[in-house]
Design an enzyme around this catalytic site. Structure first.
Site, PDB file in Angstrom:
ATOM      1  N   ASP A  79      49.032 -15.564 169.054  1.00  0.00           N
ATOM      2  CA  ASP A  79      47.862 -16.275 168.511  1.00  0.00           C
ATOM      3  C   ASP A  79      47.748 -16.101 166.996  1.00  0.00           C
ATOM      4  O   ASP A  79      47.475 -17.063 166.271  1.00  0.00           O
ATOM      5  CB  ASP A  79      46.573 -15.770 169.165  1.00  0.00           C
ATOM      6  CG  ASP A  79      46.356 -16.347 170.548  1.00  0.00           C
ATOM      7  OD1 ASP A  79      46.814 -17.474 170.814  1.00  0.00           O
ATOM      8  OD2 ASP A  79      45.723 -15.664 171.374  1.00  0.00           O
ATOM      9  N   LYS A 105      42.860 -11.942 178.273  1.00  0.00           N
ATOM     10  CA  LYS A 105      43.757 -11.482 177.198  1.00  0.00           C
ATOM     11  C   LYS A 105      43.706  -9.969 176.987  1.00  0.00           C
ATOM     12  O   LYS A 105      44.700  -9.379 176.569  1.00  0.00           O
ATOM     13  CB  LYS A 105      43.449 -12.210 175.889  1.00  0.00           C
ATOM     14  CG  LYS A 105      43.924 -13.650 175.892  1.00  0.00           C
ATOM     15  CD  LYS A 105      43.699 -14.325 174.558  1.00  0.00           C
ATOM     16  CE  LYS A 105      44.109 -15.796 174.647  1.00  0.00           C
ATOM     17  NZ  LYS A 105      43.883 -16.509 173.387  1.00  0.00           N
TER      18      LYS A 105
HETATM   19  P1  NAD Z   1      34.995 -15.303 172.311  1.00  0.00           P
HETATM   20  O1  NAD Z   1      33.913 -15.625 173.244  1.00  0.00           O
HETATM   21  O2  NAD Z   1      35.915 -14.142 172.573  1.00  0.00           O
HETATM   22  O3  NAD Z   1      34.374 -15.024 170.858  1.00  0.00           O
HETATM   23  C1  NAD Z   1      33.445 -15.861 170.217  1.00  0.00           C
HETATM   24  C2  NAD Z   1      32.699 -15.026 169.174  1.00  0.00           C
HETATM   25  O4  NAD Z   1      31.864 -15.887 168.424  1.00  0.00           O
HETATM   26  C3  NAD Z   1      31.798 -13.963 169.781  1.00  0.00           C
HETATM   27  O5  NAD Z   1      31.994 -12.747 169.077  1.00  0.00           O
HETATM   28  C4  NAD Z   1      30.382 -14.518 169.554  1.00  0.00           C
HETATM   29  O6  NAD Z   1      29.425 -13.493 169.341  1.00  0.00           O
HETATM   30  C5  NAD Z   1      30.569 -15.340 168.313  1.00  0.00           C
HETATM   31  N1  NAD Z   1      29.663 -16.482 168.181  1.00  0.00           N
HETATM   32  C6  NAD Z   1      29.438 -17.461 169.090  1.00  0.00           C
HETATM   33  N2  NAD Z   1      28.609 -18.382 168.578  1.00  0.00           N
HETATM   34  C7  NAD Z   1      28.311 -17.988 167.313  1.00  0.00           C
HETATM   35  C8  NAD Z   1      27.533 -18.530 166.282  1.00  0.00           C
HETATM   36  N3  NAD Z   1      26.880 -19.686 166.445  1.00  0.00           N
HETATM   37  N4  NAD Z   1      27.469 -17.870 165.111  1.00  0.00           N
HETATM   38  C9  NAD Z   1      28.116 -16.684 164.940  1.00  0.00           C
HETATM   39  N5  NAD Z   1      28.898 -16.136 165.882  1.00  0.00           N
HETATM   40  C10 NAD Z   1      28.986 -16.772 167.059  1.00  0.00           C
HETATM   41  O7  NAD Z   1      35.836 -16.646 172.143  1.00  0.00           O
HETATM   42  P2  NAD Z   1      37.316 -16.773 171.578  1.00  0.00           P
HETATM   43  O8  NAD Z   1      38.286 -16.531 172.677  1.00  0.00           O
HETATM   44  O9  NAD Z   1      37.406 -15.959 170.346  1.00  0.00           O
HETATM   45  O10 NAD Z   1      37.416 -18.331 171.248  1.00  0.00           O
HETATM   46  C11 NAD Z   1      36.644 -18.945 170.233  1.00  0.00           C
HETATM   47  C12 NAD Z   1      37.074 -20.389 170.050  1.00  0.00           C
HETATM   48  O11 NAD Z   1      38.399 -20.445 169.550  1.00  0.00           O
HETATM   49  C13 NAD Z   1      37.083 -21.227 171.344  1.00  0.00           C
HETATM   50  O12 NAD Z   1      36.541 -22.480 171.044  1.00  0.00           O
HETATM   51  C14 NAD Z   1      38.549 -21.373 171.657  1.00  0.00           C
HETATM   52  O13 NAD Z   1      38.830 -22.588 172.319  1.00  0.00           O
HETATM   53  C15 NAD Z   1      39.158 -21.380 170.273  1.00  0.00           C
HETATM   54  N6  NAD Z   1      40.566 -20.930 170.282  1.00  0.00           N
HETATM   55  C16 NAD Z   1      41.502 -21.754 169.739  1.00  0.00           C
HETATM   56  C17 NAD Z   1      42.837 -21.375 169.734  1.00  0.00           C
HETATM   57  C18 NAD Z   1      43.877 -22.278 169.164  1.00  0.00           C
HETATM   58  O14 NAD Z   1      45.059 -22.058 169.415  1.00  0.00           O
HETATM   59  N7  NAD Z   1      43.520 -23.298 168.391  1.00  0.00           N
HETATM   60  C19 NAD Z   1      43.223 -20.126 170.258  1.00  0.00           C
HETATM   61  C20 NAD Z   1      42.228 -19.294 170.804  1.00  0.00           C
HETATM   62  C21 NAD Z   1      40.901 -19.722 170.798  1.00  0.00           C
END
Ligand code: NAD
Length: 280
Positions: free
Chosen positions: A109, A73
């Site tokens: 998004d 992205k």
């Molecule tokens: P990412 O890896 O870019 O970011 C995740 C963030 O969470 C990181 O900054 C990490 O440090 C933090 N993190 C992880 N575990 C943690 C915890 N236990 N406590 C505190 N912080 C924590 O991931 P992303 O692309 O942002 O995606 C996150 C989630 O969102 C995924 O499960 C993805 O499937 C979901 N998502 C859903 C949609 C939707 O349309 N519903 C869209 C995008 C992403």
């Protein structure tokens, strides 16, 4: 006499994506010969550096555009001609439109979360909320949260500098005092109206809860963006406590609604797409 209308999704490990079904059924309902192809670097055993070649390939094959997901992205921006205001602001693109030899990047998004929240938690109290997760999706969701008039957004990420960076960007964009990084969910949830979860916790590969169950109270509303599974441990726990909950499926549907509109310039039927999604 139907002309083929082709779009794709470029990402890694996307074989379980529901986007092809969601887009193609809506396209068919509009009378289009609409195909949605998964371009999965993991399945094709390609390195991440293959991204520009994949964009060239889809463009050469006459695609109208492509969705972009993890881990591209941000990386895709270097290979585009133009960005929408939203994509530039968020520094992330999930939808690329190919038009007249140009590639234009958009971000649907944040809109996905916004629309899902408006429909699913219309009268939620919005004085203060906690966002957990300041990664790619967290940045988009935080933007939506402030657009939704959540007056104060606390942000927790286990990578604290990431939460601080996001809070500072939001205050620049929306005005001082709207966003704060917190070092512990317990410093926010007792004072907050709601919780927004945007980390991968709750997915099969990341079991568990992003905050301790003891911090969740009946007065909280709880929104999760994880959509596999639709009911995460967090949402099940919150529902058991009597909280109002918003599952992540709505964000998925509405980011697709936004992308469909950009790809083919037609207004998708959001209610029909929501109904499709619940059958998938
Ligand atoms: P990412 O890896 O870019 O970011 C995740 C963030 O969470 C990181 O900054 C990490 O440090 C933090 N993190 C992880 N575990 C943690 C915890 N236990 N406590 C505190 N912080 C924590 O991931 P992303 O692309 O942002 O995606 C996150 C989630 O969102 C995924 O499960 C993805 O499937 C979901 N998502 C859903 C949609 C939707 O349309 N519903 C869209 C995008 C992403």
């Amino acid at each position: 006499d139907k002309t083929a209308f082709k779009v794709g999704l470029i990402g890694a490990d996307i074989q379980l994506s529901k986007s092809p079904a969601l887009h193609m059924r809506e396209g068919a309902a509009h009378g289009l010969d609409y195909s949605y192809e998964l371009v999965d670097v993991s399945a094709r055993k390609l390195p991440l550096s293959a991204l520009p070649d994949l964009l060239d390939e889809l463009e050469a094959r006459g695609f109208a555009g492509t969705n972009i997901t993890h881990p591209f992205k941000q990386a895709v921006i270097a290979h585009l001609h133009e960005l929408s205001d939203d994509a530039r602001m968020l520094g992330a693109v999930n939808t690329v439109v190919f038009r007249d030899g140009r590639r234009i990047g958009h971000n649907t998004d944040w809109y996905g979360f916004y629309e899902s929240f408006v429909r699913g938690l219309p009268d939620a109290k919005r004085d203060r909320a906690l966002l957990v997760g300041a990664g790619g999706a967290g940045v988009a969701v935080a933007h939506a949260a402030l657009k939704l008039d959540i007056m104060r957004l606390d942000i927790f990420d286990r990578d604290l500098p990431r939460a601080e960076r996001l809070a500072s960007e939001l205050n620049d964009r929306f005005g001082e005092g709207r966003a704060f990084a917190v070092g512990d969910p317990a410093a926010s949830l007792p004072f907050a109206d709601g919780l927004i979860h945007a980390t991968p916790m709750g997915m099969p590969a990341h079991p568990g809860m992003p905050v301790s169950a003891a911090l969740i109270e009946q007065r909280h509303w709880v929104a999760d963006i994880v959509y596999m599974p639709l009911v995460t441990e967090l949402l099940a726990t919150a529902a058991k406590k009597g909280c109002r909950t918003l599952p992540g499926g709505g964000m998925t549907v509405f980011q697709a609604v936004g992308a469909f509109r950009l790809f083919c310039g037609r207004e998708p039927d959001a209610a029909r797409m929501t109904a499709h999604f619940t059958e998938l």
